[in-house]
Write an enzyme that holds these catalytic residues in place. Structure first.
Site, PDB file in Angstrom:
ATOM      1  N   MET A   1      14.450  23.769   2.182  1.00  0.00           N
ATOM      2  CA  MET A   1      13.745  23.017   1.073  1.00  0.00           C
ATOM      3  C   MET A   1      14.573  22.247   0.284  1.00  0.00           C
ATOM      4  SD  MET A   1      10.959  24.489  -1.968  1.00  0.00           S
ATOM      5  CE  MET A   1       9.942  25.322  -0.640  1.00  0.00           C
TER       6      MET A   1
ATOM      7  N   ARG B   1     -10.066   0.324  15.180  1.00  0.00           N
ATOM      8  CA  ARG B   1     -10.078   1.119  14.253  1.00  0.00           C
ATOM      9  C   ARG B   1     -11.050   0.695  13.016  1.00  0.00           C
ATOM     10  NH1 ARG B   1      -4.345   1.384  11.091  1.00  0.00           N
ATOM     11  NH2 ARG B   1      -4.835  -0.547  10.551  1.00  0.00           N
TER      12      ARG B   1
ATOM     13  N   LYS C   1       0.706  -1.312  -0.003  1.00  0.00           N
ATOM     14  CA  LYS C   1      -0.072   0.007  -0.048  1.00  0.00           C
ATOM     15  C   LYS C   1       0.978   1.278  -0.174  1.00  0.00           C
ATOM     16  CE  LYS C   1      -0.295  -0.188   5.043  1.00  0.00           C
ATOM     17  NZ  LYS C   1      -1.116  -0.931   6.206  1.00  0.00           N
TER      18      LYS C   1
ATOM     19  N   TYR D   1      18.358  29.170   8.390  1.00  0.00           N
ATOM     20  CA  TYR D   1      17.514  29.974   8.557  1.00  0.00           C
ATOM     21  C   TYR D   1      16.999  30.192  10.189  1.00  0.00           C
ATOM     22  CZ  TYR D   1      15.628  30.019   4.026  1.00  0.00           C
ATOM     23  OH  TYR D   1      15.563  30.193   2.321  1.00  0.00           O
TER      24      TYR D   1
END
Ligand SMILES: *Cc1c(COP(=O)(O)O)cnc(C)c1O
Length: 365
Positions: A309, A131, A35, A261
């Site tokens: 990033m 669940r 999955k 940063y």
């Protein structure tokens, strides 16, 4: 030249992990869980490599299963959350998908339609995770409906373990007791044939009683231990994903100078800082803290400052001779994604699964 950040998928390691699962479950069968794009490893590549080794595959939904059929996967595919609407049952039958039925709602939907041919149904029982699954006291009713339905060829009774990865086994024991008591207490179960499926990776490795007719390894196939403590068998697993990049800049900074940063990390000594071409846009977790290990030329160094990033900075003051172009492993064979995850407030499962599509992936066998 392109940006050096890439993911390498090692199919030999995958097969070795799969064989470990197979040897532990020698009396039963393997349902390889692929999955979420095979936990971020690329479902088509993983399933094609595993197809000769396993008995079936499990995915979360019809969409994921259809992708695998298109890629030529012929084995039965199990939909772990079952069908989401009535028209999906017909597609499932056509495509040789097997279904989890995890609620009375799904059970009634399924038994109220007419399929051209019967299919295998996995009736899921809630043994304590709360669940998915029908309640233990509904097992007899569920089996009766399935047994009377023309849509059913085979029945698998399944449950899912909530804490088989814990050192403390009493919750798992309780789940096994509830599950088997529910079956034991069902008159219909005494009259019909069914098989049983319980174990995920943690069960396969750590709980022999959970190994049954059908076993559902996920994370262990990808070489990550489900445990957050050393475990002899789990230590034999080999990482399938290696996340790599290179040093693209090196500089010396003075004590008192900050990196990255927000100036969150400040040098306490004259320091050498290497900048690596990888960031949260490549799948490296932004919340990895200063101090997270990074391998530069195979040696451990510490992440410093915030993850950007496209870049991270690493303190390589204690390493010999770090240069532009040197190799970096973010996680993989020599540094477990689980260890990195521990510094980023998450688990290895999440790190590998959420790799972005921009990540370059190379498969090696
Ligand atoms: C994801 C999943 C698995 C595999 O779990 P791992 O911990 O990755 O081995 C097994 N069974 C079900 C129902 C699942 O959803």
């Amino acid at each position: 030249m392109s940006r050096p950040s890439e993911i390498i998928i090692d199919l030999k390691a995958l097969l070795s992990n799969c064989r470990l699962a197979g040897s532990l479950c020698a009396e039963g069968k393997l349902v390889a869980v692929v999955k979420a794009d095979a936990y971020g490893h690329g479902a088509a590549d993983i399933a094609l490599a595993l197809e000769p080794e396993v008995d079936m595959f499990a995915v979360s939904s019809m969409e994921e299963a259809l992708v695998l059929r298109k890629q030529g996967i012929g084995l039965p595919l199990l939909l772990l959350e079952g069908c989401f609407s009535t028209n999906e049952y017909l597609i499932a039958e056509q495509q040789k998908f097997e279904l989890v039925i995890h609620s009375l709602h799904q059970l009634h939907q399924f038994t109220n339609i007419a399929l051209p041919n019967p299919i295998t149904v996995w009736l899921k029982v809630d043994s304590g995770m709360h669940r998915l699954g029908i309640q233990p006291e509904d097992v007899d009713h569920g089996l009766r409906l399935l047994n009377e339905s023309q849509n059913v060829s085979n029945i698998v009774l399944m449950t899912h373990l909530a804490s088989a990865d814990s050192r403390e086994s009493s919750f798992t024991d309780m789940q096994l007791t509830r599950f088997f008591d529910a079956i034991e207490g069902s008159p219909v179960a005494k009259e019909i044939d069914y098989s049983i499926s319980i174990a995920n990776s943690a069960g396969i490795i750590g709980c022999p009683q959970s190994r049954q007719d059908w076993n559902r390894p996920g994370i262990m196939l990808y070489g990550l231990s489900p445990f957050d403590f050393p475990q002899v068998l789990a230590d034999e697993l080999r990482a399938v994903m290696s996340f790599q990049s290179e040093v693209i800049a090196v500089r010396d900074i003075e004590p008192g100078e900050a990196v990255g940063y927000g100036n969150t990390w400040i040098a306490q000594r004259p320091s050498i800082i290497a900048t690596i071409a990888v960031g949260y846009g490549d799948g490296y977790p932004r919340n990895a803290a200063s101090g997270t290990p990074v391998l530069v030329n195979g040696q451990r160094a510490a992440l410093v400052g915030r993850v950007s990033m496209d870049m991270i900075c690493v303190d390589v003051t204690d390493l010999m001779n770090v240069n532009i172009g040197d190799s970096v492993e973010l996680w993989g064979k020599n540094l477990s994604a689980n260890e990195v995850a521990g510094h980023a407030n998450t688990i290895g499962y999440e790190l590998v699964t959420r790799m972005p599509t921009r990540a370059k992936r190379r498969v090696v066998d």
